[in-house]
Design a protein around this motif. Structure first.
Motif, PDB file in Angstrom:
ATOM      1  N   GLU A   1       5.573   0.515   2.694  1.00  0.00           N
ATOM      2  CA  GLU A   1       4.295   1.043   3.159  1.00  0.00           C
ATOM      3  C   GLU A   1       4.214   1.009   4.671  1.00  0.00           C
ATOM      4  O   GLU A   1       4.853   0.187   5.322  1.00  0.00           O
ATOM      5  CB  GLU A   1       3.146   0.217   2.561  1.00  0.00           C
TER       6      GLU A   1
ATOM      7  N   GLN B   1      -9.590  -7.558  -3.072  1.00  0.00           N
ATOM      8  CA  GLN B   1      -9.947  -6.943  -1.786  1.00  0.00           C
ATOM      9  C   GLN B   1      -8.705  -6.494  -1.026  1.00  0.00           C
ATOM     10  O   GLN B   1      -7.638  -7.077  -1.144  1.00  0.00           O
ATOM     11  CB  GLN B   1     -10.752  -7.916  -0.924  1.00  0.00           C
ATOM     12  N   GLN B   2      -8.904  -5.466  -0.210  1.00  0.00           N
ATOM     13  CA  GLN B   2      -7.840  -4.973   0.655  1.00  0.00           C
ATOM     14  C   GLN B   2      -7.879  -5.748   1.970  1.00  0.00           C
ATOM     15  O   GLN B   2      -8.921  -6.255   2.378  1.00  0.00           O
ATOM     16  CB  GLN B   2      -8.041  -3.488   0.937  1.00  0.00           C
ATOM     17  N   TRP B   3      -6.732  -5.794   2.620  1.00  0.00           N
ATOM     18  CA  TRP B   3      -6.677  -6.426   3.930  1.00  0.00           C
ATOM     19  C   TRP B   3      -7.411  -5.555   4.935  1.00  0.00           C
ATOM     20  O   TRP B   3      -7.285  -4.331   4.893  1.00  0.00           O
ATOM     21  CB  TRP B   3      -5.224  -6.619   4.368  1.00  0.00           C
TER      22      TRP B   3
ATOM     23  N   ASN C   1      -4.781  -3.498   6.677  1.00  0.00           N
ATOM     24  CA  ASN C   1      -3.855  -2.721   5.853  1.00  0.00           C
ATOM     25  C   ASN C   1      -4.515  -2.468   4.509  1.00  0.00           C
ATOM     26  O   ASN C   1      -4.465  -3.310   3.614  1.00  0.00           O
ATOM     27  CB  ASN C   1      -2.533  -3.447   5.661  1.00  0.00           C
ATOM     28  N   GLU C   2      -5.107  -1.321   4.346  1.00  0.00           N
ATOM     29  CA  GLU C   2      -5.870  -1.018   3.142  1.00  0.00           C
ATOM     30  C   GLU C   2      -4.987  -0.652   1.954  1.00  0.00           C
ATOM     31  O   GLU C   2      -5.495  -0.383   0.872  1.00  0.00           O
ATOM     32  CB  GLU C   2      -6.879   0.090   3.443  1.00  0.00           C
ATOM     33  N   GLU C   3      -3.672  -0.650   2.145  1.00  0.00           N
ATOM     34  CA  GLU C   3      -2.757  -0.334   1.046  1.00  0.00           C
ATOM     35  C   GLU C   3      -2.411  -1.572   0.208  1.00  0.00           C
ATOM     36  O   GLU C   3      -1.917  -1.436  -0.897  1.00  0.00           O
ATOM     37  CB  GLU C   3      -1.467   0.281   1.599  1.00  0.00           C
ATOM     38  N   LEU C   4      -2.645  -2.741   0.754  1.00  0.00           N
ATOM     39  CA  LEU C   4      -2.258  -3.979   0.072  1.00  0.00           C
ATOM     40  C   LEU C   4      -3.475  -4.793  -0.320  1.00  0.00           C
ATOM     41  O   LEU C   4      -4.394  -4.964   0.466  1.00  0.00           O
ATOM     42  CB  LEU C   4      -1.374  -4.836   0.985  1.00  0.00           C
ATOM     43  N   LEU C   5      -3.445  -5.323  -1.533  1.00  0.00           N
ATOM     44  CA  LEU C   5      -4.493  -6.232  -1.988  1.00  0.00           C
ATOM     45  C   LEU C   5      -4.142  -7.656  -1.576  1.00  0.00           C
ATOM     46  O   LEU C   5      -2.966  -8.018  -1.491  1.00  0.00           O
ATOM     47  CB  LEU C   5      -4.665  -6.153  -3.493  1.00  0.00           C
ATOM     48  N   ILE C   6      -5.157  -8.446  -1.371  1.00  0.00           N
ATOM     49  CA  ILE C   6      -4.939  -9.837  -0.955  1.00  0.00           C
ATOM     50  C   ILE C   6      -4.062 -10.579  -1.950  1.00  0.00           C
ATOM     51  O   ILE C   6      -3.102 -11.244  -1.570  1.00  0.00           O
ATOM     52  CB  ILE C   6      -6.295 -10.537  -0.739  1.00  0.00           C
TER      53      ILE C   6
ATOM     54  N   ASP D   1      -1.845  -9.507  -4.057  1.00  0.00           N
ATOM     55  CA  ASP D   1      -0.462  -9.036  -4.073  1.00  0.00           C
ATOM     56  C   ASP D   1       0.363  -9.674  -2.962  1.00  0.00           C
ATOM     57  O   ASP D   1       1.513 -10.051  -3.167  1.00  0.00           O
ATOM     58  CB  ASP D   1      -0.414  -7.512  -3.931  1.00  0.00           C
TER      59      ASP D   1
END
Length: 140
Positions: free
Chosen positions: A135, A42-44, A47-52, A54
């Motif tokens: 980012e 899922q994305q934060w 911040n939709e550029e980062l996955l949880i 990661d």
């Protein structure tokens, strides 16, 4: 920290997580589950550029993901993240149909954070991860 110390910390985290999950929730825990995979992918929300996954895997030296069903019937994915002087626990409550999740309890060094402190703390290291990857954060 030496590799031996890392192994000891990991061993303690795994044992503690299993015992706490079993005793407090009355259910057996699992370290491999579609619920865990769902949360990690899922994305934060901010911040939709980062996955949880990661962010957490990059923030902690050791991460341990587990899944259990709480006594209330909720599907819970719990992450224990450990650094040299810090251990944090995050609980994600996942809808049964995988349609959504919420970030539940967060403990920093065994201290339960208030909702305000929880989000401030999470945003701090998400910001750090985003700045390390170049980012731009949404909403900041």
């Amino acid at each position: 920290m030496t590799i031996g110390q890392h192994i000891r910390v990991l061993f303690c985290v795994v044992i503690m997580g299993c015992i706490v999950g079993f005793v407090l929730n009355g259910e057996e825990t699992a370290t491999s589950s579609p619920y865990i995979d769902f949360v990690k992918a899922q994305q934060w929300p901010f911040n939709e550029e980062l996955l949880i996954a990661d962010v957490f895997d990059g923030h902690y030296e050791i991460t341990y993901w587990e899944y259990f069903t709480a006594r209330t019937g909720q599907h819970v994915v719990q992450l224990t993240g450990t650094n040299e002087e810090q251990q944090d626990i995050y609980q994600f409550v996942v809808e049964e149909d995988y349609s959504d999740f919420t970030i539940g309890a967060v403990k920093q060094n065994n201290i339960l954070l208030t909702p305000e402190k929880k989000w401030t703390y999470i945003k701090t290291f998400v910001t750090k991860k985003a700045s390390n990857t170049g980012e731009i954060l949404a909403g900041f």
